[in-house]
Design a protein around this motif. Sequence first.
Motif, PDB file in Angstrom:
ATOM      1  N   ARG A 228       1.019  -1.381   0.041  1.00 18.08           N
ATOM      2  CA  ARG A 228       0.070   0.010  -0.082  1.00 18.08           C
ATOM      3  C   ARG A 228       0.940   1.177   0.208  1.00 18.08           C
ATOM      4  O   ARG A 228       0.547   2.290  -0.470  1.00 18.08           O
ATOM      5  N   ALA A 229       2.180   1.127   0.485  1.00 18.76           N
ATOM      6  CA  ALA A 229       3.064   2.423   0.359  1.00 18.76           C
ATOM      7  C   ALA A 229       3.312   2.587  -0.909  1.00 18.76           C
ATOM      8  O   ALA A 229       3.539   4.151  -1.245  1.00 18.76           O
ATOM      9  N   ALA A 230       3.403   1.721  -1.582  1.00 21.92           N
ATOM     10  CA  ALA A 230       3.894   1.797  -3.189  1.00 21.92           C
ATOM     11  C   ALA A 230       2.681   2.331  -3.809  1.00 21.92           C
ATOM     12  O   ALA A 230       2.933   3.547  -4.521  1.00 21.92           O
ATOM     13  N   VAL A 231       1.231   2.077  -3.341  1.00 23.48           N
ATOM     14  CA  VAL A 231       0.385   3.046  -4.198  1.00 23.48           C
ATOM     15  C   VAL A 231       0.325   4.415  -3.819  1.00 23.48           C
ATOM     16  O   VAL A 231      -0.029   5.521  -4.619  1.00 23.48           O
ATOM     17  N   LEU A 232       0.447   4.616  -2.485  1.00 24.54           N
ATOM     18  CA  LEU A 232       0.324   5.857  -1.971  1.00 24.54           C
ATOM     19  C   LEU A 232       1.439   6.823  -2.519  1.00 24.54           C
ATOM     20  O   LEU A 232       1.473   8.097  -2.969  1.00 24.54           O
TER      21      LEU A 232
END
Length: 279
Positions: free
Chosen positions: A144-148
């Motif tokens: 999810r950090a990559a999406v953010l």
Amino acid sequence: MAETATVARRPAAFRLPAPRLSSFLGRRLGPGAALLYLCLIVGLPVAALVDQSATSHFWEAVTSPQARAALELTIELSLATAAINVVTGVLIAWVLVRDDFRGKALVNGVIDLPFALPTIVAGLVLLSLYGPNSPVGINVAASRAAVLLAMLFVTLPFVIRAVQPVLLALDAEVEEAGTCLGASGWQNFRMLVWPAIRGATLVGAGLAFARALGEFGSIVLISGNIPFHTQVASVLISGQVESGDTSGAAAVSVVLLGLALVVLACLELAVRRLGRRRY
């Protein structure tokens, strides 16, 4: 005296007739042409999308576990993106307006890079830098950090470019007067600067949120597209189209469209209210 009166009246004799025809065409054809263009470019595609989603399975499509998880993740990360952009965008705009440093023009130009760079290229860049083969040793792929991170990349300019011209228009002497009266830097910002840039910051944050809702290109490569974990709504829609579920894809698309319209309408109301409070 007679010559003076003649000279005074002479400009009236050389007045050109009012361009009644051009003004008539502008008043009549201008709004109609603009409305026609908007209908062709925006209205008809949106109407076709709504029509395609108007099936008996609409509610089932948008409340299925996978669609609900994707929508919740998209909204959650879009809100986080807008909140982060408020802080970093105002800070960067402040530095660009109030500070002078070497390479300032280069930094000011790089900020607009997400607007010019194709989003799929941005996703490839992020994957190369923060993926399994990261040259800096940071691997956030399929998280999810990559999406953010991808959402933050594509929405970087919105708050900065909304706040920057307002800061440029502010009178620095007002802040200097506040400092002379004993106000601290934070008090000057809170009482003098923030009320002036609040509306612009709100607009930039709203645009960043709406942009993050529909982001696809920069996310599809680095997110890993893991259902119930990193799959956002736009990637889910792409998968549904590829699998032949066009009505389900249209239903989820309508939800995203409705959210974006609500955000834009709320922004319009908020900016009008803030403008009335100022005056």
